[in-house]
Enzyme design. Structure first.
Site, PDB file in Angstrom:
ATOM      1  N   GLY A   1      -8.692   5.912   4.690  1.00 30.89           N
ATOM      2  CA  GLY A   1      -9.046   6.632   5.906  1.00 30.89           C
ATOM      3  C   GLY A   1     -10.373   6.213   6.498  1.00 30.89           C
TER       4      GLY A   1
ATOM      5  CG  ASP B   1      -2.082   0.938   1.104  1.00 29.92           C
ATOM      6  OD1 ASP B   1      -2.675   1.010   0.014  1.00 29.92           O
ATOM      7  OD2 ASP B   1      -2.427   1.597   2.099  1.00 29.92           O
TER       8      ASP B   1
END
Length: 286
Positions: A212, A84
């Site tokens: 998020g 990531d």
């Protein structure tokens, strides 16, 4: 069971009208907790290792990747391995021999034209090796070392027309978009722009990714999936559970020195958090 493909997990979730969660791995305990939580929920999940986590491990991707892969292979739940927020092309190239089926290549801080070129190069490299590539367009703030960013400020959120061109020009397999969430939130108070999510879903042919998600309330996540969001990234919520359990143990055992005594409840707390998110995503969203 053997590692599965991130692309397959995302495609299956998209077809079923539900989300699939990707959880950040920092330590071995994170990987074990994700596997345990996935088994509790009876759901698949994605174990993702970020470039920052690799830096934490002295720049050595192989060790933490091997540990996460070993945990995933011993799990009864379908789990994949994802790299990531990669900004370093050298780290991108390290994904292939270390068992990753997918990479999020992050050129979002570059000017648009440079972002397109760098991402297209990453996609070309990845597809030659059967690696699924995610990218980001817009500004999802909150990463450590970044200046504070209002997730709803003008110019921050992803533009659907630009997103359509970006996906066409880069060939990415999934797109992380800025729709109101922010990295590293410890309270679940983010408000998403669901009209924008729907517009982005209509504009691009690839699945959307919400970064998020730790700061996004359950109702907002469910609504986002109903509007077309598919891959749901969770990191800080695991760390909040981990640290809370460690802090609680050390507060009541001031002379304790055996890390197993506080890592065990920390791992259990993270597993509960994982199971909670997976339960939320398990069923198709209304």
């Amino acid at each position: 069971m053997p590692l599965v493909s991130t692309g397959d997990l995302v495609a299956d979730a998209r077809t079923a009208g539900r989300g699939v969660a990707a959880f950040n791995v920092i330590t071995l305990e994170h990987a074990e907790a994700i596997a345990a939580g996935a088994e509790q929920a009876g759901s698949p999940a994605i174990l993702q290792i970020s470039e920052n986590a690799v830096k934490f491990h002295g720049g050595n991707l192989s060790a933490i990747a091997a540990a996460a892969a070993a945990v995933a292979k011993s799990s009864s739940s379908p789990l994949s391995l994802h790299l990531d927020h990669v900004t370093d092309p050298e780290l991108l190239r390290a994904a292939h021999p270390d068992g990753f089926s997918s990479v999020m290549f992050d050129a979002s801080k570059l000017p648009y034209g440079e972002n397109v070129k760098a991402t297209a190069d990453a996609v070309r490299w990845g597809h030659e090796r059967g690696i699924w590539i995610e990218a980001e367009l817009g500004k999802v703030g909150g990463k450590e070392g970044e200046a504070p960013l209002d997730a709803h400020a003008p110019g921050v959120r992803t533009d659907p027309t630009e997103a359509a061109s970006y996906v066409s020009d880069t060939g990415v397999d999934a797109l992380a978009v800025a729709v109101g969430s922010s990295h590293a939130m410890t309270s679940r108070t983010a408000t998403l722009d669901h009209e924008l999510i729907a517009a982005l879903t209509a504009a691009v042919p690839v699945p959307l990714v919400l970064h998020g998600s730790s700061g996004v309330p359950d109702t907002e996540i469910r609504a986002a999936i109903a509007s077309g969001m598919v891959k749901i990234n969770v990191g800080t919520a695991l760390n909040t559970a981990f640290t809370g359990a460690v802090r609680e143990y050390l507060t009541t055992h001031e002379t304790g020195v055996d890390p197993r005594k506080y890592l065990a409840p920390a791992r259990e707390a993270m597993a509960g958090t994982v199971a909670g998110f997976l339960g939320l995503l398990k069923q198709p969203q209304d």
